[in-house]
Design a protein around this motif. Structure first.
Motif, PDB file in Angstrom:
ATOM      1  N   GLU A 146     -50.638 -73.049  63.548  1.00 35.07           N
ATOM      2  CA  GLU A 146     -51.122 -74.382  63.194  1.00 35.07           C
ATOM      3  C   GLU A 146     -50.001 -75.408  63.094  1.00 35.07           C
ATOM      4  OE1 GLU A 146     -53.720 -74.336  59.814  1.00 35.07           O
ATOM      5  OE2 GLU A 146     -54.933 -72.657  60.586  1.00 35.07           O
ATOM      6  N   ILE A 147     -48.765 -74.947  62.915  1.00 33.69           N
ATOM      7  CA  ILE A 147     -47.606 -75.837  62.859  1.00 33.69           C
ATOM      8  C   ILE A 147     -46.850 -75.647  64.171  1.00 33.69           C
ATOM      9  CG2 ILE A 147     -45.475 -76.411  61.634  1.00 33.69           C
ATOM     10  CD1 ILE A 147     -46.729 -75.194  59.112  1.00 33.69           C
ATOM     11  N   ALA A 148     -46.609 -76.725  64.872  1.00 39.40           N
ATOM     12  CA  ALA A 148     -46.076 -76.634  66.235  1.00 39.40           C
ATOM     13  C   ALA A 148     -44.566 -76.441  66.298  1.00 39.40           C
ATOM     14  CB  ALA A 148     -46.473 -77.882  67.017  1.00 39.40           C
ATOM     15  N   PHE A 149     -43.986 -75.864  65.275  1.00 40.59           N
ATOM     16  CA  PHE A 149     -42.549 -75.579  65.260  1.00 40.59           C
ATOM     17  C   PHE A 149     -42.297 -74.480  64.253  1.00 40.59           C
ATOM     18  CE2 PHE A 149     -43.418 -79.272  62.513  1.00 40.59           C
ATOM     19  CZ  PHE A 149     -42.987 -78.808  61.291  1.00 40.59           C
ATOM     20  N   GLN A 150     -41.077 -73.959  64.244  1.00 42.95           N
ATOM     21  CA  GLN A 150     -40.670 -72.907  63.313  1.00 42.95           C
ATOM     22  C   GLN A 150     -39.677 -73.539  62.333  1.00 42.95           C
ATOM     23  OE1 GLN A 150     -42.732 -72.040  66.132  1.00 42.95           O
ATOM     24  NE2 GLN A 150     -40.741 -71.984  67.116  1.00 42.95           N
ATOM     25  N   GLY A 151     -40.096 -73.768  61.120  1.00 40.92           N
ATOM     26  CA  GLY A 151     -39.309 -74.577  60.196  1.00 40.92           C
ATOM     27  C   GLY A 151     -38.587 -73.805  59.110  1.00 40.92           C
ATOM     28  N   VAL A 152     -37.737 -74.556  58.417  1.00 39.68           N
ATOM     29  CA  VAL A 152     -37.073 -74.094  57.194  1.00 39.68           C
ATOM     30  C   VAL A 152     -37.522 -75.052  56.096  1.00 39.68           C
ATOM     31  CG1 VAL A 152     -34.899 -73.594  56.041  1.00 39.68           C
ATOM     32  CG2 VAL A 152     -35.103 -73.270  58.523  1.00 39.68           C
ATOM     33  N   TYR A 153     -37.968 -74.512  54.963  1.00 32.67           N
ATOM     34  CA  TYR A 153     -38.626 -75.327  53.949  1.00 32.67           C
ATOM     35  C   TYR A 153     -38.002 -75.165  52.562  1.00 32.67           C
ATOM     36  CZ  TYR A 153     -42.430 -75.672  57.387  1.00 32.67           C
ATOM     37  OH  TYR A 153     -43.171 -75.895  58.519  1.00 32.67           O
ATOM     38  N   ARG A 154     -38.308 -76.152  51.723  1.00 30.10           N
ATOM     39  CA  ARG A 154     -37.953 -76.112  50.303  1.00 30.10           C
ATOM     40  C   ARG A 154     -39.241 -76.222  49.493  1.00 30.10           C
ATOM     41  NH1 ARG A 154     -37.118 -80.018  46.253  1.00 30.10           N
ATOM     42  NH2 ARG A 154     -35.545 -79.430  44.684  1.00 30.10           N
ATOM     43  N   LEU A 155     -39.399 -75.286  48.555  1.00 31.85           N
ATOM     44  CA  LEU A 155     -40.552 -75.279  47.664  1.00 31.85           C
ATOM     45  C   LEU A 155     -40.047 -75.516  46.252  1.00 31.85           C
ATOM     46  CD1 LEU A 155     -43.529 -74.616  46.854  1.00 31.85           C
ATOM     47  CD2 LEU A 155     -42.857 -72.197  46.867  1.00 31.85           C
ATOM     48  N   ASP A 156     -40.381 -76.672  45.662  1.00 34.41           N
ATOM     49  CA  ASP A 156     -39.847 -76.961  44.331  1.00 34.41           C
ATOM     50  C   ASP A 156     -40.695 -76.309  43.249  1.00 34.41           C
ATOM     51  OD1 ASP A 156     -42.051 -78.617  43.697  1.00 34.41           O
ATOM     52  OD2 ASP A 156     -40.974 -80.469  44.169  1.00 34.41           O
ATOM     53  N   GLU A 157     -40.241 -76.432  42.025  1.00 34.15           N
ATOM     54  CA  GLU A 157     -40.893 -75.726  40.919  1.00 34.15           C
ATOM     55  C   GLU A 157     -42.253 -76.319  40.553  1.00 34.15           C
ATOM     56  OE1 GLU A 157     -37.397 -73.943  38.219  1.00 34.15           O
ATOM     57  OE2 GLU A 157     -37.109 -76.074  38.648  1.00 34.15           O
ATOM     58  N   LYS A 158     -42.585 -77.473  41.149  1.00 36.56           N
ATOM     59  CA  LYS A 158     -43.897 -78.079  40.930  1.00 36.56           C
ATOM     60  C   LYS A 158     -44.871 -77.746  42.060  1.00 36.56           C
ATOM     61  CE  LYS A 158     -42.133 -81.995  38.231  1.00 36.56           C
ATOM     62  NZ  LYS A 158     -42.053 -83.477  38.134  1.00 36.56           N
ATOM     63  N   GLY A 159     -44.397 -76.982  43.047  1.00 35.99           N
ATOM     64  CA  GLY A 159     -45.258 -76.581  44.135  1.00 35.99           C
ATOM     65  C   GLY A 159     -45.231 -77.488  45.341  1.00 35.99           C
ATOM     66  N   ASN A 160     -44.320 -78.457  45.353  1.00 31.95           N
ATOM     67  CA  ASN A 160     -44.216 -79.365  46.491  1.00 31.95           C
ATOM     68  C   ASN A 160     -43.385 -78.728  47.601  1.00 31.95           C
ATOM     69  OD1 ASN A 160     -45.545 -81.577  45.097  1.00 31.95           O
ATOM     70  ND2 ASN A 160     -43.666 -81.750  43.887  1.00 31.95           N
ATOM     71  N   VAL A 161     -43.878 -78.820  48.836  1.00 27.56           N
ATOM     72  CA  VAL A 161     -43.202 -78.253  49.993  1.00 27.56           C
ATOM     73  C   VAL A 161     -42.623 -79.373  50.854  1.00 27.56           C
ATOM     74  CG1 VAL A 161     -43.468 -76.878  52.102  1.00 27.56           C
ATOM     75  CG2 VAL A 161     -44.738 -76.252  50.039  1.00 27.56           C
ATOM     76  N   SER A 162     -41.340 -79.262  51.189  1.00 27.98           N
ATOM     77  CA  SER A 162     -40.712 -80.245  52.067  1.00 27.98           C
ATOM     78  C   SER A 162     -40.011 -79.538  53.217  1.00 27.98           C
ATOM     79  CB  SER A 162     -39.714 -81.117  51.291  1.00 27.98           C
ATOM     80  OG  SER A 162     -38.743 -80.324  50.643  1.00 27.98           O
ATOM     81  N   LEU A 163     -40.103 -80.127  54.401  1.00 32.02           N
ATOM     82  CA  LEU A 163     -39.462 -79.579  55.593  1.00 32.02           C
ATOM     83  C   LEU A 163     -37.993 -79.979  55.596  1.00 32.02           C
ATOM     84  CD1 LEU A 163     -39.649 -78.219  58.434  1.00 32.02           C
ATOM     85  CD2 LEU A 163     -40.168 -80.517  59.326  1.00 32.02           C
ATOM     86  N   LEU A 164     -37.106 -78.986  55.760  1.00 33.02           N
ATOM     87  CA  LEU A 164     -35.670 -79.253  55.795  1.00 33.02           C
ATOM     88  C   LEU A 164     -35.157 -79.413  57.213  1.00 33.02           C
ATOM     89  CD1 LEU A 164     -34.499 -76.714  53.073  1.00 33.02           C
ATOM     90  CD2 LEU A 164     -34.826 -79.178  52.813  1.00 33.02           C
ATOM     91  N   THR A 165     -35.614 -78.549  58.120  1.00 30.13           N
ATOM     92  CA  THR A 165     -35.205 -78.642  59.520  1.00 30.13           C
ATOM     93  C   THR A 165     -36.195 -77.878  60.384  1.00 30.13           C
ATOM     94  OG1 THR A 165     -33.422 -78.243  61.114  1.00 30.13           O
ATOM     95  CG2 THR A 165     -33.681 -76.629  59.363  1.00 30.13           C
ATOM     96  N   LYS A 166     -36.338 -78.334  61.618  1.00 27.93           N
ATOM     97  CA  LYS A 166     -37.177 -77.630  62.596  1.00 27.93           C
ATOM     98  C   LYS A 166     -36.410 -77.452  63.899  1.00 27.93           C
ATOM     99  CE  LYS A 166     -39.574 -81.892  63.983  1.00 27.93           C
ATOM    100  NZ  LYS A 166     -40.904 -82.517  64.208  1.00 27.93           N
ATOM    101  N   ASP A 167     -35.082 -77.411  63.811  1.00 27.67           N
ATOM    102  CA  ASP A 167     -34.273 -77.344  65.033  1.00 27.67           C
ATOM    103  C   ASP A 167     -33.840 -75.931  65.404  1.00 27.67           C
ATOM    104  OD1 ASP A 167     -32.405 -76.943  63.069  1.00 27.67           O
ATOM    105  OD2 ASP A 167     -31.096 -78.614  63.629  1.00 27.67           O
ATOM    106  N   LEU A 168     -34.476 -74.910  64.811  1.00 28.90           N
ATOM    107  CA  LEU A 168     -34.193 -73.526  65.174  1.00 28.90           C
ATOM    108  C   LEU A 168     -35.381 -72.940  65.922  1.00 28.90           C
ATOM    109  CD1 LEU A 168     -32.741 -74.002  62.123  1.00 28.90           C
ATOM    110  CD2 LEU A 168     -31.940 -71.717  62.671  1.00 28.90           C
ATOM    111  N   SER A 169     -35.105 -72.026  66.845  1.00 28.76           N
ATOM    112  CA  SER A 169     -36.174 -71.393  67.618  1.00 28.76           C
ATOM    113  C   SER A 169     -36.951 -70.388  66.772  1.00 28.76           C
ATOM    114  CB  SER A 169     -35.600 -70.688  68.848  1.00 28.76           C
ATOM    115  OG  SER A 169     -34.938 -71.590  69.694  1.00 28.76           O
TER     116      SER A 169
END
Length: 328
Positions: free
Chosen positions: A175-198
């Motif tokens: 469902e996500i058109a890339f393979q990402g690296v993410y940060r999940l904070d202690e409140k449950g918020n998800v943020s994308l850090l980078t999508k430049d890896l295969s």
């Protein structure tokens, strides 16, 4: 114009093929290699003495991953084929914690709660000591993750994880058109850090928190990023490469010691790098390793999950453990 849906399908197919290749090695294992310490610089022998011996902790399981040392004296280990997480003790016996579809990388949070990358659930989960789990995150911007693979605690207390398609369940849609690296904070918020890896896989922070490392199993390299005050990643570049032949193994799990040296699984074993990207040496392991962690009361032992076995190796250095002050 390229059809985006065709592109996504090709990515999924290629990733599934890569994942099948990884797992096929455990189903049709090669003859065991001889343990060897290949020193390319004198500094390697300072970290791992020439006389060090590799000991087998446990063997005869499915496909081992995600080791986490518990100060009570055991190791959490994921078994991706048997679909369980075990407590593995120094004498080799194991106790089942939870039965879970394709568990992968694990870590502790600051409260010593076990965090797991649950590939079949396509989620990051927290598991209690009695085997109950809670989903912490399973989507980014409303779309399901691919197959979370490895996870680490950041210096800010947040959870950082990779989301390749290596273990995307057959028949399910990316469902996500890339393979990402993410940060999940202690409140449950998800943020994308980078999508430049295969195919992002193992990840780690430097002991001072200034640098973030993540490897790419498909590209066979390790990236490094500068960590900004707001936890975003800047100035991504190639830190090192781990080339090898078919079936030799690829960059996967990684750990860091207190001096900033990086230990990354790769062809034939574990490649040890200094903080400047110099390859100090390789720990040749009998079975191809997928991950590793620091353990024992002094955190000077490398515990290695390698295909059907768990090994341990004493070192002269002390591991960097994000959720423990190991500087003393």
């Amino acid at each position: 114009m390229t059809n985006p849906f065709l592109k996504i399908s090709c990515v999924v197919a290629g990733a599934l093929l890569l994942g099948v290749t990884f797992r096929a090695n455990s189903q049709n294992p090669k003859p065991l290699r001889e343990f060897e310490l290949q020193a390319f610089t004198p500094d390697f022998s300072k970290l791992i003495p020439k006389e060090s011996k590799l000991d087998t902790v446990a063997t005869g399981v499915g496909f081992t991953e995600g080791p986490v040392w518990d100060k009570s004296g055991f190791l959490y280990v994921s078994d991706e084929e048997i679909n369980k997480i075990f407590r593995v003790y120094p004498d080799g016996h194991k106790e089942e914690l939870i039965s879970l579809g394709d568990p992968d990388g694990n870590t502790y949070d600051r409260q010593f709660r076990l965090i797991d990358c649950a590939s079949v659930l396509r989620a990051i989960i927290r598991i209690t000591p009695d085997g109950k789990y809670t989903i912490l995150a399973d989507r980014y911007e409303g779309n399901k993750f691919n197959s979370p693979n490895d996870v680490v605690l950041g210096p800010d207390g947040a959870t950082y994880f990779t989301d390749p398609t290596l273990d995307l369940v057959k028949g399910e849609t990316q469902e996500i058109a890339f393979q990402g690296v993410y940060r999940l904070d202690e409140k449950g918020n998800v943020s994308l850090l980078t999508k430049d890896l295969s195919q992002p896989n193992g990840l780690a922070f430097s002991p001072d928190g200034k640098y973030f490392y993540v490897d790419d199993s498909e590209q066979r390299n390790i990236r490094v990023y500068d960590v900004a005050p707001d936890a975003s990643l800047k100035n991504g570049r190639i830190f090192a490469e781990e080339p090898g032949g078919k079936g030799d193994g690829v960059p996967d799990g990684m750990r860091v010691d207190l001096h900033g040296n990086i230990y990354v699984t790769g062809p034939k074993g574990i490649w040890v790098w200094d903080a400047h990207g110099q390859h100090l040496g390789t720990i040749v392991v009998p079975e191809q390793p997928a991950n590793l962690t620091w353990g024992d009361p002094d955190y000077k032992t490398l515990y290695i999950t390698a295909t059907k076995s768990v090994y341990k190796l004493r070192t002269n250095t002390r591991g960097f453990i994000p959720y423990i002050d190991t500087s003393r």
